[in-house]
Design a protein around this motif. Sequence first.
Motif, short mmCIF file in Angstrom:
data_model
loop_
_atom_site.label_atom_id
_atom_site.label_comp_id
_atom_site.label_asym_id
_atom_site.label_seq_id
_atom_site.Cartn_x
_atom_site.Cartn_y
_atom_site.Cartn_z
N PRO A 1 -4.97 10.01 5.78
CA PRO A 1 -4.85 9.54 7.18
C PRO A 1 -5.41 10.54 8.18
O PRO A 1 -5.42 11.74 7.91
CB PRO A 1 -3.33 9.40 7.36
CG PRO A 1 -2.74 10.39 6.41
CD PRO A 1 -3.68 10.48 5.23
N ALA B 1 -7.34 0.24 2.72
CA ALA B 1 -5.90 0.51 2.85
C ALA B 1 -5.46 1.75 2.07
O ALA B 1 -4.82 2.65 2.61
CB ALA B 1 -5.11 -0.71 2.41
N GLU C 1 2.10 2.60 11.02
CA GLU C 1 1.01 2.70 10.04
C GLU C 1 -0.33 2.42 10.72
O GLU C 1 -0.42 1.54 11.56
CB GLU C 1 1.27 1.70 8.90
CG GLU C 1 0.25 1.73 7.80
CD GLU C 1 -0.02 3.15 7.30
OE1 GLU C 1 0.94 3.85 6.93
OE2 GLU C 1 -1.19 3.55 7.28
N MET D 1 -3.40 2.31 8.71
CA MET D 1 -4.43 1.97 7.73
C MET D 1 -5.23 0.73 8.14
O MET D 1 -4.72 -0.13 8.85
CB MET D 1 -3.79 1.74 6.36
CG MET D 1 -2.63 0.77 6.41
SD MET D 1 -2.43 -0.30 5.00
CE MET D 1 -3.13 -1.82 5.57
N THR E 1 0.85 -1.20 0.00
CA THR E 1 0.00 0.00 0.00
C THR E 1 0.88 1.24 0.00
O THR E 1 0.68 2.17 -0.80
CB THR E 1 -0.92 0.01 1.26
OG1 THR E 1 -1.67 -1.20 1.25
CG2 THR E 1 -1.85 1.20 1.26
N ASP F 1 -7.18 4.98 3.40
CA ASP F 1 -6.62 5.41 4.69
C ASP F 1 -5.20 5.95 4.54
O ASP F 1 -4.82 6.89 5.23
CB ASP F 1 -6.59 4.23 5.68
CG ASP F 1 -7.97 3.92 6.25
OD1 ASP F 1 -8.91 4.69 5.96
OD2 ASP F 1 -8.10 2.93 6.98
N PHE F 2 -4.42 5.31 3.65
CA PHE F 2 -3.03 5.77 3.49
C PHE F 2 -3.02 7.17 2.86
O PHE F 2 -2.23 8.02 3.25
CB PHE F 2 -2.23 4.79 2.62
CG PHE F 2 -0.75 5.00 2.76
CD1 PHE F 2 -0.01 4.31 3.70
CD2 PHE F 2 -0.08 5.94 1.96
CE1 PHE F 2 1.36 4.53 3.86
CE2 PHE F 2 1.28 6.16 2.11
CZ PHE F 2 2.00 5.46 3.05
#
Length: 410
Positions: free
Chosen positions: A164, A157, A150, A152, A14, A160-161
Motif C-alpha cells: 500500500p 487488489a 481500505e 486497494m 483480499t 495494492d493490499f
Amino acid sequence: MNITIIGTGYVGLTAAICFANSGHKVISIDKNEEKINLLKSGKSPIYEKNMEEMLSQAINSGNIIFSTDLEYGIKNSIINILAVGTPQSENSGEADLSYILSASKEMAQYIDEYKLIIIKSTVPIGTNHEVKKIIEENSSQKIDIASNPEFMREGFAIEDFMKPDRIISGIENEKSQKLIEKLYQKWIENNFPILFTDIKTAELIKYSSNAFLMTKIAFINEISNLAEATNCNISDLTKAMGMDHRIGDKFLNPGPGIGGSCFPKDSLALSHIAKKYQKNLSILDQVIASNNQRFVDMAKKISKITKNNKKIAILGLSFKAGTDDVRMSPAIEIIKHLLQDNFDITAFDPESMKNSQKILENKIKYADNIKECYDYSQYVVILTEWVEFKEIKNYSDFKEKVIIDLRNII
Ligand code: NAD
C-alpha cells in the motif's frame, strides 16, 4: 495472531487472504453460504488477478478458515474486522449503513471478552462511534473501535493490499494502536507507511481521497471534449501534464465516465455528509453532475457516429479492465441510455458477462467471444480497456469497420 474478517467481498476476501499469507490465523466470515462453499472448495467468488493462487496458498498453509458462523468467528479472535458493503441508498444517495449496523448488532451478542472492532468498510464520519455504541448497548463487555479504511483498487487488489501507499488507522487509545501494529507487523517491517490519527479523521481521509481522484478524472474528461472540438491531441496533452510532478500522470486518462463500486457512491455520500454539517462541497457536486452527463454524452456520441444504424457491437461491460465488477459501470450506464434510443446491442466482456446479465437481463445479446461480438455490426464500441480487445486490429476487415474507442486503447 487470530483475526476474524466479516464480509468476503472484494475488500474482505483480499484482506483475509493477504493477512493469512502474512502469517495470521484468519477466520473469514460471510452470511452468503454459496460464497463460503465456493471459497472452501478453493474457488474465488470474484475475478481478481492472482486471487485463486493466493487463496490456495492460504488454504494449504492452514491459516484460513471460511465459515458462515459469526459466533465462532467473534469468539475466536480479539481483532474483528468489518468489511461489509456500504452501498449507495436507492433514494437519497447517502451511504446505506444497514449492513454495518445489523452486523454490529449481531456481533454484539457474541462478545464476551475484550475485542478490538476494526471497520474497513468506507463509512461516514461518526459511524465507527455509532457502531461502538450499538455494541456496548447490546453486550456487557468493553470494546475498542478503530477505523482502517481500505484503498486497494479492483484489478490490483492483492498487489495494492500487500504494497500500500499508506495504511491509515483511526484509533482511540494506545492499546488499539499496539494491536493494529501487530496486525500490520509485516507491512511495518517492510517500511510501508502507517499513519495513526483519530477515528473521524480516518473516516474523512477515505472519502476525501476518492472524491479527489474522481475530480481529477472528471476534469480530464471535460478537457478531452475541448481537445476533440479543437483538434488537439489528448494523448500528448495528458502526457505533458503528467510530467509535472505536482500533477502526476495517474488518473489522467479520459474515458467514458467514472464508474465502479466506490468513486461515484463515495462522492455522493461525501456530498451528503457535507450537507449534514451545512458545508458546501460545490466542486464535488459539479464533478458528480459532470460525470452523470458524461454517460448521456457518450451515448449521444455513439448515436451521432452510427447515424440511423442502431445495430452495434460493444466490447467491455465491467467498470474497468481486470475485474468482473459491473457496479456503476460506465458501459452499463451508457448501454441503458442506448437502449432508451432503441439500439440493438450485442456485447462481450472476458469476465463480467454473468454480472452484467443480472442487470441488463435479455435487453441486449451476449456474444461468446470477441470475434463473434465484433462480427455483429459495422460499428464496434470499446467501453472497457481489456488488453485482449486490441486483437481486433489484426482482423482482416478491421479497416472497413467503424471503431468507436472510448478508452483510447486502439
Ligand atoms: P461487497 O459487496 O463485494 O462484499 C460485501 C460482503 O459482505 C458480501 O459478500 C456480503 O454477503 C457480506 N455481508 C454483508 N453483511 C454481512 C453480515 N452481516 N455478515 C457477514 N457477511 C456480510 O463489498 P466490497 O466491494 O468488498 O466493499 C466493502 C466495503 O469496502 C465498502 O464499504 C466499500 O465502499 C469499501 N471499499 C471497497 C473497495 C473496492 O474496490 N471494492 C475498495 C476500498 C473500499
